[in-house]
Enzyme design. Structure first.
Site, PDB file in Angstrom:
ATOM      1  N   GLU A 167       0.851  -1.198   0.000  1.00 18.73           N
ATOM      2  CA  GLU A 167       0.000   0.000   0.000  1.00 18.73           C
ATOM      3  C   GLU A 167       0.885   1.245   0.000  1.00 18.73           C
ATOM      4  O   GLU A 167       1.824   1.336   0.790  1.00 18.73           O
ATOM      5  CB  GLU A 167      -0.947  -0.042   1.217  1.00 18.73           C
ATOM      6  CG  GLU A 167      -1.660   1.244   1.535  1.00 18.73           C
ATOM      7  CD  GLU A 167      -2.508   1.826   0.385  1.00 18.73           C
ATOM      8  OE1 GLU A 167      -3.233   1.078  -0.279  1.00 18.73           O
ATOM      9  OE2 GLU A 167      -2.398   3.057   0.167  1.00 18.73           O
TER      10      GLU A 167
ATOM     11  N   ARG B 165     -17.533   3.923   5.026  1.00 17.42           N
ATOM     12  CA  ARG B 165     -16.364   3.346   4.354  1.00 17.42           C
ATOM     13  C   ARG B 165     -15.231   3.011   5.316  1.00 17.42           C
ATOM     14  O   ARG B 165     -14.622   1.937   5.242  1.00 17.42           O
ATOM     15  CB  ARG B 165     -15.802   4.334   3.334  1.00 17.42           C
ATOM     16  CG  ARG B 165     -16.550   4.367   2.051  1.00 17.42           C
ATOM     17  CD  ARG B 165     -16.021   5.480   1.180  1.00 17.42           C
ATOM     18  NE  ARG B 165     -16.740   5.510  -0.052  1.00 17.42           N
ATOM     19  CZ  ARG B 165     -16.355   4.886  -1.162  1.00 17.42           C
ATOM     20  NH1 ARG B 165     -15.242   4.210  -1.200  1.00 17.42           N
ATOM     21  NH2 ARG B 165     -17.095   4.934  -2.241  1.00 17.42           N
TER      22      ARG B 165
ATOM     23  N   ARG C 162     -20.391  16.113  -1.579  1.00 22.93           N
ATOM     24  CA  ARG C 162     -20.617  15.079  -0.565  1.00 22.93           C
ATOM     25  C   ARG C 162     -20.710  15.693   0.827  1.00 22.93           C
ATOM     26  O   ARG C 162     -20.041  16.679   1.123  1.00 22.93           O
ATOM     27  CB  ARG C 162     -19.480  14.045  -0.580  1.00 22.93           C
ATOM     28  CG  ARG C 162     -19.316  13.394  -1.926  1.00 22.93           C
ATOM     29  CD  ARG C 162     -18.129  12.464  -1.952  1.00 22.93           C
ATOM     30  NE  ARG C 162     -18.502  11.098  -1.659  1.00 22.93           N
ATOM     31  CZ  ARG C 162     -17.680  10.064  -1.825  1.00 22.93           C
ATOM     32  NH1 ARG C 162     -16.448  10.246  -2.230  1.00 22.93           N
ATOM     33  NH2 ARG C 162     -18.087   8.847  -1.557  1.00 22.93           N
TER      34      ARG C 162
ATOM     35  N   ASP D 140     -11.070  -1.060  -9.297  1.00 22.04           N
ATOM     36  CA  ASP D 140     -11.086   0.220 -10.013  1.00 22.04           C
ATOM     37  C   ASP D 140      -9.903   0.373 -10.961  1.00 22.04           C
ATOM     38  O   ASP D 140      -9.996   1.120 -11.944  1.00 22.04           O
ATOM     39  CB  ASP D 140     -11.063   1.385  -9.006  1.00 22.04           C
ATOM     40  CG  ASP D 140     -12.459   1.875  -8.653  1.00 22.04           C
ATOM     41  OD1 ASP D 140     -13.427   1.127  -8.900  1.00 22.04           O
ATOM     42  OD2 ASP D 140     -12.588   3.000  -8.145  1.00 22.04           O
TER      43      ASP D 140
ATOM     44  N   ALA E  40     -17.413  -0.644  -5.863  1.00 18.72           N
ATOM     45  CA  ALA E  40     -16.794  -1.456  -4.812  1.00 18.72           C
ATOM     46  C   ALA E  40     -17.345  -2.885  -4.878  1.00 18.72           C
ATOM     47  O   ALA E  40     -16.620  -3.850  -4.621  1.00 18.72           O
ATOM     48  CB  ALA E  40     -17.053  -0.841  -3.446  1.00 18.72           C
TER      49      ALA E  40
HETATM   50  P1  FAD Z   1      -9.429   1.936  -4.266  1.00 21.99           P
HETATM   51  O1  FAD Z   1     -10.465   1.976  -3.206  1.00 21.99           O
HETATM   52  O2  FAD Z   1      -9.200   3.163  -5.075  1.00 21.99           O
HETATM   53  O3  FAD Z   1      -8.071   1.514  -3.567  1.00 21.99           O
HETATM   54  C1  FAD Z   1      -6.821   1.619  -4.223  1.00 21.99           C
HETATM   55  C2  FAD Z   1      -5.712   1.533  -3.176  1.00 21.99           C
HETATM   56  O4  FAD Z   1      -4.452   1.465  -3.867  1.00 21.99           O
HETATM   57  C3  FAD Z   1      -5.649   2.765  -2.268  1.00 21.99           C
HETATM   58  O5  FAD Z   1      -5.478   2.334  -0.931  1.00 21.99           O
HETATM   59  C4  FAD Z   1      -4.418   3.526  -2.770  1.00 21.99           C
HETATM   60  O6  FAD Z   1      -3.759   4.263  -1.758  1.00 21.99           O
HETATM   61  C5  FAD Z   1      -3.550   2.382  -3.292  1.00 21.99           C
HETATM   62  N1  FAD Z   1      -2.630   2.783  -4.376  1.00 21.99           N
HETATM   63  C6  FAD Z   1      -2.895   3.589  -5.425  1.00 21.99           C
HETATM   64  N2  FAD Z   1      -1.823   3.682  -6.238  1.00 21.99           N
HETATM   65  C7  FAD Z   1      -0.871   2.894  -5.689  1.00 21.99           C
HETATM   66  C8  FAD Z   1       0.461   2.564  -6.065  1.00 21.99           C
HETATM   67  N3  FAD Z   1       1.024   3.056  -7.184  1.00 21.99           N
HETATM   68  N4  FAD Z   1       1.188   1.719  -5.268  1.00 21.99           N
HETATM   69  C9  FAD Z   1       0.636   1.211  -4.138  1.00 21.99           C
HETATM   70  N5  FAD Z   1      -0.629   1.476  -3.724  1.00 21.99           N
HETATM   71  C10 FAD Z   1      -1.369   2.312  -4.496  1.00 21.99           C
HETATM   72  N6  FAD Z   1     -19.038   1.800  -5.031  1.00 21.99           N
HETATM   73  C11 FAD Z   1     -20.018   1.021  -4.530  1.00 21.99           C
HETATM   74  O7  FAD Z   1     -19.975  -0.213  -4.696  1.00 21.99           O
HETATM   75  N7  FAD Z   1     -21.083   1.574  -3.859  1.00 21.99           N
HETATM   76  C12 FAD Z   1     -21.201   2.921  -3.654  1.00 21.99           C
HETATM   77  O8  FAD Z   1     -22.156   3.374  -3.012  1.00 21.99           O
HETATM   78  C13 FAD Z   1     -20.181   3.765  -4.194  1.00 21.99           C
HETATM   79  N8  FAD Z   1     -20.273   5.106  -4.038  1.00 21.99           N
HETATM   80  C14 FAD Z   1     -19.312   5.900  -4.575  1.00 21.99           C
HETATM   81  C15 FAD Z   1     -19.443   7.280  -4.476  1.00 21.99           C
HETATM   82  C16 FAD Z   1     -18.508   8.133  -5.041  1.00 21.99           C
HETATM   83  C17 FAD Z   1     -18.705   9.614  -4.984  1.00 21.99           C
HETATM   84  C18 FAD Z   1     -17.358   7.560  -5.685  1.00 21.99           C
HETATM   85  C19 FAD Z   1     -16.295   8.441  -6.279  1.00 21.99           C
HETATM   86  C20 FAD Z   1     -17.208   6.170  -5.791  1.00 21.99           C
HETATM   87  C21 FAD Z   1     -18.191   5.337  -5.260  1.00 21.99           C
HETATM   88  N9  FAD Z   1     -18.094   3.945  -5.366  1.00 21.99           N
HETATM   89  C22 FAD Z   1     -19.088   3.150  -4.879  1.00 21.99           C
HETATM   90  C23 FAD Z   1     -16.960   3.304  -6.060  1.00 21.99           C
HETATM   91  C24 FAD Z   1     -15.958   2.717  -5.059  1.00 21.99           C
HETATM   92  O9  FAD Z   1     -15.501   3.750  -4.190  1.00 21.99           O
HETATM   93  C25 FAD Z   1     -14.768   2.090  -5.782  1.00 21.99           C
HETATM   94  O10 FAD Z   1     -15.218   1.291  -6.846  1.00 21.99           O
HETATM   95  C26 FAD Z   1     -13.939   1.221  -4.838  1.00 21.99           C
HETATM   96  O11 FAD Z   1     -13.443   1.992  -3.773  1.00 21.99           O
HETATM   97  C27 FAD Z   1     -12.791   0.566  -5.602  1.00 21.99           C
HETATM   98  O12 FAD Z   1     -12.005  -0.187  -4.731  1.00 21.99           O
HETATM   99  P2  FAD Z   1     -10.519  -0.601  -5.129  1.00 21.99           P
HETATM  100  O13 FAD Z   1      -9.995  -1.365  -3.952  1.00 21.99           O
HETATM  101  O14 FAD Z   1     -10.502  -1.244  -6.465  1.00 21.99           O
HETATM  102  O15 FAD Z   1      -9.726   0.776  -5.306  1.00 21.99           O
END
Ligand code: FAD
Length: 434
Positions: free
Chosen positions: A40, A113, A194, A316, A329
């Site tokens: 991370e 969250r 938000r 994502d 998510a």
């Molecule tokens: P992320 O949560 O983005 O996690 C990525 C992680 O990687 C982070 O900890 C970051 O620090 C780390 N990272 C980044 N780059 C690097 C690197 N180069 N090296 C090492 N670590 C790194 N989804 C839902 O299902 N329901 C909802 O109600 C919902 N509401 C939302 C509302 C808003 C306004 C937004 C913007 C999004 C919403 N989402 C919702 C979408 C959801 O937030 C994301 O799809 C979800 O958080 C993706 O999870 P992830 O683990 O793939 O990525």
């Protein structure tokens, strides 16, 4: 070097400890045959103070990932007798009821969250997580895949998974811009304001405006031209999560002002100005948000594929989407379950791990792209801009009643079965992390 190829059945590097990466790492860590490392960038796990909602498919993935007990302890649902209500839909200008979307047996299932991330982090064994590791480059050869970090260290494993979010560094290795062009995030034209409101305060504000206070705790969407507002409860209904959207549809490819940050603190006056003329419920909600943040919502184009030999992007990093179906998510959690089920199977070895990543992509690509596409279209629908529907509220209501069924009625175990068929593995004995 943080670690070299280990003597276990398979060594796995995960870049990114968000909801997806942590849930995935927790699932893999239950298998003693795997050497699992989560990298991370941040100095600690962190999530923002906002709500996240999960459809029935995502709740199913949470159950299959064996995180249900932790989830249920902190999750909210729509209050009785509205247990099955995902959202009620109303006209923003006068709060008139249009219809409701029902998710039988699930309703609106949501969490704070930060609480959710804390709850799933508790499932990670010691030694798995490495903080302060920002991945800046990925390489691979016939022996393994290597992530290089900005502190000068690196990790080499049999396979590498990019769970590193919308700005993924791993994606540049899987789909090099020199070969595939710019597949990075673009602004959707939508800003999301938000805020979180103590429930009692919102009830008082609604009462003062003559609005039924039930609207504070039953999840609501208020719709209008190029704008909409959503509310749902979190933290055992102590708080109401609010997101208010406005979209610029005047150009096909809207651009942010040069150097504009993705997230900004803005004034309450700006927020109230955007929704000037809207009904009493909207005014009651927005008047309780003195310090809104404004998010320029970005999304990714659909990727042509997700894996390159030993390296795969997930969550994502692969398919960031607009939040209009509350599904991003949830897709990351479905990815986590399907991939963990395959990698924890004894049939998965150092020799065939690349084929497993290919099988994962084969079964997940179409669905995740469709969720991305329909999430964008949902924003058009809510904001009276969908083709063939526009501001026809009769058509809009009937679309909203059934629109989400295909998304919610999906069982990620079917993806595991399809991937096993793809791999030529036995399918009859499928159980979670058997
Ligand atoms: P992320 O949560 O983005 O996690 C990525 C992680 O990687 C982070 O900890 C970051 O620090 C780390 N990272 C980044 N780059 C690097 C690197 N180069 N090296 C090492 N670590 C790194 N989804 C839902 O299902 N329901 C909802 O109600 C919902 N509401 C939302 C509302 C808003 C306004 C937004 C913007 C999004 C919403 N989402 C919702 C979408 C959801 O937030 C994301 O799809 C979800 O958080 C993706 O999870 P992830 O683990 O793939 O990525």
């Amino acid at each position: 070097m943080v670690s070299e190829i280990s003597c276990k059945r398979l060594s796995i590097g995960i870049v990114g400890g968000g909801i997806g990466g942590v849930a995935f790492a927790a699932a893999l860590s239950r298998d003693p045959g795997l050497d699992v490392h989560l990298f991370e960038a941040a100095p600690q796990f962190s999530e923002i103070g906002a709500g996240v909602s999960f459809g029935p498919n995502a709740v199913r993935a949470i159950q299959l990932l064996e995180l249900e007990e932790s989830y249920r302890r902190i999750a909210d649902s729509s209050p009785a007798p509205f247990e099955d209500v995902w959202f009620e839909w109303r006209r923003g200008s006068d709060d008139a009821y249009l219809t409701a979307s029902l998710a039988p047996g699930c309703g609106q299932s949501s969490v704070h969250r930060a609480d959710f991330l804390d709850a799933i982090v508790a499932h990670l064994p010691k030694g798995v997580t490495h903080f302060g590791k920002r991945c800046i480059e990925v390489q691979q050869d016939a022996e393994g895949a290597t992530a290089r970090f900005d502190d000068g260290t690196s990790f080499t494993g049999d396979i590498l998974l990019g769970f590193d979010g919308i700005k993924s560094a791993v994606r540049d290795h899987v789909l090099p811009p020199t070969q595939y062009g710019d597949l990075g995030p673009f602004w959707s034209g939508t800003y999301a304001y938000r805020g979180m409101i103590p429930t009692k305060q919102l009830e008082t504000s609604m009462k003062a405006k003559g609005v039924d206070k039930r609207l504070a705790v039953v999840p609501q969407m208020y719709l209008g031209s190029d704008r909409h507002i959503l509310t749902f409860p979190v933290r055992q209904s102590e708080l109401i999560n609010v997101v208010a959207f406005i979209t610029d549809r005047t150009t096909p490819a809207p651009e942010l002002a040069a150097n504009e940050a993705w997230v900004n603190s803005v004034t309450q006056d700006e927020l109230l100005g955007v929704f000037e003329g809207w009904g009493d419920a909207s005014q009651a909600i927005l008047s309780c948000i003195p310090e809104p943040t404004r998010w320029a919502l970005h999304e990714l184009p659909e990727m042509p594929f997700y894996h390159r030999d030993r390296v795969l992007i997930v969550g994502d990093a692969a398919h960031a989407m607009l939040p209009h179906q509350g599904a991003g998510a949830g897709q990351a959690l479905e990815d986590a379950y399907v991939l963990a089920s395959l990698l924890t199977d004894k049939a998965c070895t150092r020799q065939n791990a690349q084929q497993v990543l290919a099988a994962f992509e084969a079964v997940r690509h179409e669905r995740t792209c469709k969720v991305q596409r329909t999430s964008h279209e949902a924003g058009d629908l809510y904001e009276y801009s969908a083709s063939d529907i526009g501001d026809d509220e009769t058509k809009l209501s009937s679309e909203l009643e059934t629109r989400f069924d295909w998304l919610w009625n999906h069982d990620p175990q079917d993806d595991v079965i399809a991937a096993r068929v793809h791999l030529g593995w036995e399918v009859s004995s499928l159980t979670a992390f058997a």
